[in-house]
Design a protein around this motif. Structure first.
Motif, PDB file in Angstrom:
ATOM      1  N   ASN A   1       0.829  -1.218   0.000  1.00  0.00           N
ATOM      2  CA  ASN A   1       0.000   0.000   0.000  1.00  0.00           C
ATOM      3  C   ASN A   1       0.858   1.261   0.000  1.00  0.00           C
ATOM      4  O   ASN A   1       0.549   2.239  -0.689  1.00  0.00           O
ATOM      5  N   ALA A   2       1.938   1.237   0.785  1.00  0.00           N
ATOM      6  CA  ALA A   2       2.820   2.406   0.842  1.00  0.00           C
ATOM      7  C   ALA A   2       3.493   2.650  -0.506  1.00  0.00           C
ATOM      8  O   ALA A   2       3.601   3.790  -0.968  1.00  0.00           O
TER       9      ALA A   2
ATOM     10  N   PHE B   1      12.877  10.576   3.960  1.00  0.00           N
ATOM     11  CA  PHE B   1      12.362  11.023   5.260  1.00  0.00           C
ATOM     12  C   PHE B   1      10.939  10.546   5.494  1.00  0.00           C
ATOM     13  O   PHE B   1      10.579  10.162   6.612  1.00  0.00           O
ATOM     14  N   MET B   2      10.119  10.553   4.425  1.00  0.00           N
ATOM     15  CA  MET B   2       8.750  10.086   4.579  1.00  0.00           C
ATOM     16  C   MET B   2       8.717   8.595   4.909  1.00  0.00           C
ATOM     17  O   MET B   2       7.960   8.143   5.777  1.00  0.00           O
ATOM     18  N   GLY B   3       9.573   7.810   4.236  1.00  0.00           N
ATOM     19  CA  GLY B   3       9.630   6.376   4.507  1.00  0.00           C
ATOM     20  C   GLY B   3      10.096   6.083   5.920  1.00  0.00           C
ATOM     21  O   GLY B   3       9.568   5.187   6.591  1.00  0.00           O
ATOM     22  N   LEU B   4      11.090   6.846   6.396  1.00  0.00           N
ATOM     23  CA  LEU B   4      11.568   6.647   7.771  1.00  0.00           C
ATOM     24  C   LEU B   4      10.486   7.005   8.779  1.00  0.00           C
ATOM     25  O   LEU B   4      10.272   6.289   9.760  1.00  0.00           O
ATOM     26  N   ALA B   5       9.794   8.129   8.530  1.00  0.00           N
ATOM     27  CA  ALA B   5       8.738   8.550   9.452  1.00  0.00           C
ATOM     28  C   ALA B   5       7.608   7.523   9.506  1.00  0.00           C
ATOM     29  O   ALA B   5       7.144   7.136  10.592  1.00  0.00           O
ATOM     30  N   LEU B   6       7.170   7.076   8.345  1.00  0.00           N
ATOM     31  CA  LEU B   6       6.093   6.075   8.311  1.00  0.00           C
ATOM     32  C   LEU B   6       6.566   4.751   8.904  1.00  0.00           C
ATOM     33  O   LEU B   6       5.829   4.092   9.652  1.00  0.00           O
ATOM     34  N   GLY B   7       7.807   4.361   8.559  1.00  0.00           N
ATOM     35  CA  GLY B   7       8.322   3.081   9.040  1.00  0.00           C
ATOM     36  C   GLY B   7       8.470   3.044  10.550  1.00  0.00           C
ATOM     37  O   GLY B   7       8.098   2.057  11.200  1.00  0.00           O
TER      38      GLY B   7
ATOM     39  N   THR C   1      10.959  -2.537   5.236  1.00  0.00           N
ATOM     40  CA  THR C   1      10.190  -2.743   4.008  1.00  0.00           C
ATOM     41  C   THR C   1       9.394  -1.495   3.623  1.00  0.00           C
ATOM     42  O   THR C   1       9.235  -1.210   2.440  1.00  0.00           O
ATOM     43  N   LEU C   2       8.905  -0.756   4.617  1.00  0.00           N
ATOM     44  CA  LEU C   2       8.198   0.492   4.308  1.00  0.00           C
ATOM     45  C   LEU C   2       9.137   1.503   3.653  1.00  0.00           C
ATOM     46  O   LEU C   2       8.771   2.183   2.686  1.00  0.00           O
ATOM     47  N   LEU C   3      10.348   1.605   4.178  1.00  0.00           N
ATOM     48  CA  LEU C   3      11.323   2.522   3.596  1.00  0.00           C
ATOM     49  C   LEU C   3      11.650   2.108   2.164  1.00  0.00           C
ATOM     50  O   LEU C   3      11.676   2.943   1.251  1.00  0.00           O
ATOM     51  N   THR C   4      11.878   0.818   1.967  1.00  0.00           N
ATOM     52  CA  THR C   4      12.188   0.314   0.626  1.00  0.00           C
ATOM     53  C   THR C   4      11.027   0.533  -0.327  1.00  0.00           C
ATOM     54  O   THR C   4      11.205   0.971  -1.477  1.00  0.00           O
ATOM     55  N   ALA C   5       9.820   0.216   0.130  1.00  0.00           N
ATOM     56  CA  ALA C   5       8.629   0.355  -0.719  1.00  0.00           C
ATOM     57  C   ALA C   5       8.392   1.812  -1.089  1.00  0.00           C
ATOM     58  O   ALA C   5       8.059   2.125  -2.238  1.00  0.00           O
TER      59      ALA C   5
ATOM     60  N   PHE D   1       1.174  -3.849 -10.006  1.00  0.00           N
ATOM     61  CA  PHE D   1       2.547  -4.200 -10.358  1.00  0.00           C
ATOM     62  C   PHE D   1       3.510  -3.859  -9.226  1.00  0.00           C
ATOM     63  O   PHE D   1       4.293  -4.702  -8.801  1.00  0.00           O
ATOM     64  N   ILE D   2       3.456  -2.613  -8.748  1.00  0.00           N
ATOM     65  CA  ILE D   2       4.373  -2.220  -7.687  1.00  0.00           C
ATOM     66  C   ILE D   2       4.093  -3.001  -6.417  1.00  0.00           C
ATOM     67  O   ILE D   2       5.010  -3.384  -5.681  1.00  0.00           O
TER      68      ILE D   2
END
Length: 452
Positions: free
Chosen positions: A329-330, A361-367, A398-402, A427-428
């Motif tokens: 989803n992310a 930064f967004m991925g780190l914050a969400l993760g 995985t959130l950061l990677t996604a 796909f993603i």
């Protein structure tokens, strides 16, 4: 809808000769509403043509132009060329070329000699432009005047030009070689003194587009400058045609439809839902689903390779859907936002590093936030610190990677001149599932080793 049902019922009962009341009701409608009523009536193409002839006058020609191109094609192929000549000649030049490209070659060869010489020359000019470019979308029915005529003379000439032009709200000023010198709005022309020449009141800073510019880029230009029409020019600044705002709406609708189809993992198609044959609709969906199926097998393979880890801690398997689902989803979120920003011209491939920093930064914050939520949920319910740390850290990684993958992949595809919409949607999500499961098990192995 009621009128459409009445047309279908009467056509079935009495051929194509409709009662005067029904014809009068159709004549009172807008051409677009007439086209809609005919489209939904279920009548055959030959019946539709006969009904249009009963409506008569210019409104029937306008209504034919509003029909879907598939319906226009069916009418042209089902009816004698001489019968259809009136409708084809009254179409806008760009729409007429699209229709003639769609019909069978023998039908096209039958009707072309019947078309007036000027229109035939117009068709040949427009025919050579590549699909999806400004040249293919433009119309040659534009208002044009020389620079040295007076306002009074210009108004007289505009009265003569107006019946045959798609729009006269913007008047194009050219020299004897058709080079674009300036533009003039109809409002300014009417408000100016009669003896002033056009070169004294025209705007010389003209926003124009080259004939080989992509349609979606033309739409962005018209939207940016809030134009009713934009002139299309060649390399020598000679005026070739114009693209009007109604054409841009059609372009944007087609682009949005194509992007939506790609995002939904469907091979793009132009026909309406009910007009696309089931076998073709099947293949449009099957091809991408087959690709996604084999891509998803990566996740199964990774799980099989880490079966020993699952045997050591069976509870790991319970949280795989949560980790992969959240990360998918992310990734879809970030991909969709960047694809939209690319479509609006807000970002481009040159903004790669800016997008990377922002989404990092967004991925780190969400993760971190979601990882902590997952940790406390697992620890409080299962009283297993190792499992909680595994799920929480895996969700962060995985959130950061996604997030980064979903945001940066559209930019890479845009740089490679591929459709960025390919990265959004299923796909993603499928790719991120495989990456997420792999990270999940690697983190589990590492933490199980460290915390023994």
């Amino acid at each position: 809808m009621i009128l459409a049902l009445e047309i279908e019922r009467l056509a079935d009962c009495s051929g194509t000769q409709l009662p005067r009341t029904t014809i009068d009701a159709l004549k009172n409608l807008h051409p677009s509403d007439i086209a809609e009523a005919l489209e939904t009536s279920g009548c055959s193409p030959s019946q539709l043509v006969e009904i249009l002839f009963q409506i008569g006058n210019h409104k029937s020609c306008d209504a034919f132009a509003q029909l879907d191109i598939e319906t226009q094609q069916a009418c042209l192929e089902a009816t004698h060329a001489q019968t259809m000549l009136r409708f084809v000649e009254n179409m806008e030049p760009d729409d007429r070329v699209d229709l003639l490209k769609a019909v069978d070659e023998d039908v096209r060869e039958a009707i072309m000699p019947l078309i007036a010489q000027a229109e035939r020359n117009d068709i040949r000019r427009l025919w050579n432009y590549a699909e999806g470019t400004a040249g293919a979308a433009m119309t040659t029915e534009y208002a044009v005047l020389p620079q040295h005529v007076t306002v009074a003379e210009a108004l007289e000439q505009m009265r003569l030009q107006a019946p045959n032009k798609e729009t006269i709200y913007t008047i194009h000023i050219t020299d004897s070689q058709r080079r674009l010198l300036g533009i003039l709005s109809l409002r300014d022309l009417i408000m100016s003194k009669p003896r002033i020449t056009l070169d004294a009141i025209m705007q010389t800073r003209v926003i124009s587009v080259p004939h080989d510019m992509a349609e979606e880029d033309v739409a962005a230009v018209i939207a940016k400058y809030d134009l009713l029409a934009v002139p299309v020019v060649d390399g020598d600044n000679r005026l070739l045609g114009i693209i009007t705002v109604d054409d841009v709406i059609d372009i944007m609708e087609a682009e949005n439809t194509e992007d939506f189809q790609r995002i939904s993992a469907v091979v793009p198609f132009d026909e309406g839902y009910f007009k696309r044959p089931l076998p073709q609709l099947f293949w449009s969906r099957f091809l991408w689903l087959a690709v996604l199926l084999f891509t998803s097998l990566l996740s199964t393979t990774i799980m099989e390779m880490n079966s020993a880890v699952i045997h050591q801690m069976v509870a790991l398997a319970f949280f795989i859907p949560m980790v992969t689902g959240t990360c998918g989803n992310a990734g879809t979120q970030s991909a969709t936002m960047v694809v939209r920003a690319l479509a609006l011209g807000e970002v481009g491939p040159g903004d790669f590093l800016r997008v990377f920093r922002r989404e990092l930064f967004m991925g780190l914050a969400l993760g971190i936030t979601l990882g902590l939520m997952a940790y406390f949920r697992v620890y409080l319910q299962d009283q297993n610190m190792l499992l909680g740390w595994t799920v929480g850290v895996a969700l962060l990684a995985t959130l950061l990677t996604a997030n980064l993958t979903g945001a940066l992949m559209p930019l890479v595809l845009k740089k490679l001149r591929l459709d960025p919409a390919l990265t959004a949607g299923p796909f993603i999500a499928t790719v991120i599932d495989a990456v997420g499961i792999s990270l999940y098990f690697q983190i589990a192995i590492l933490l199980m080793t460290v915390m023994k």
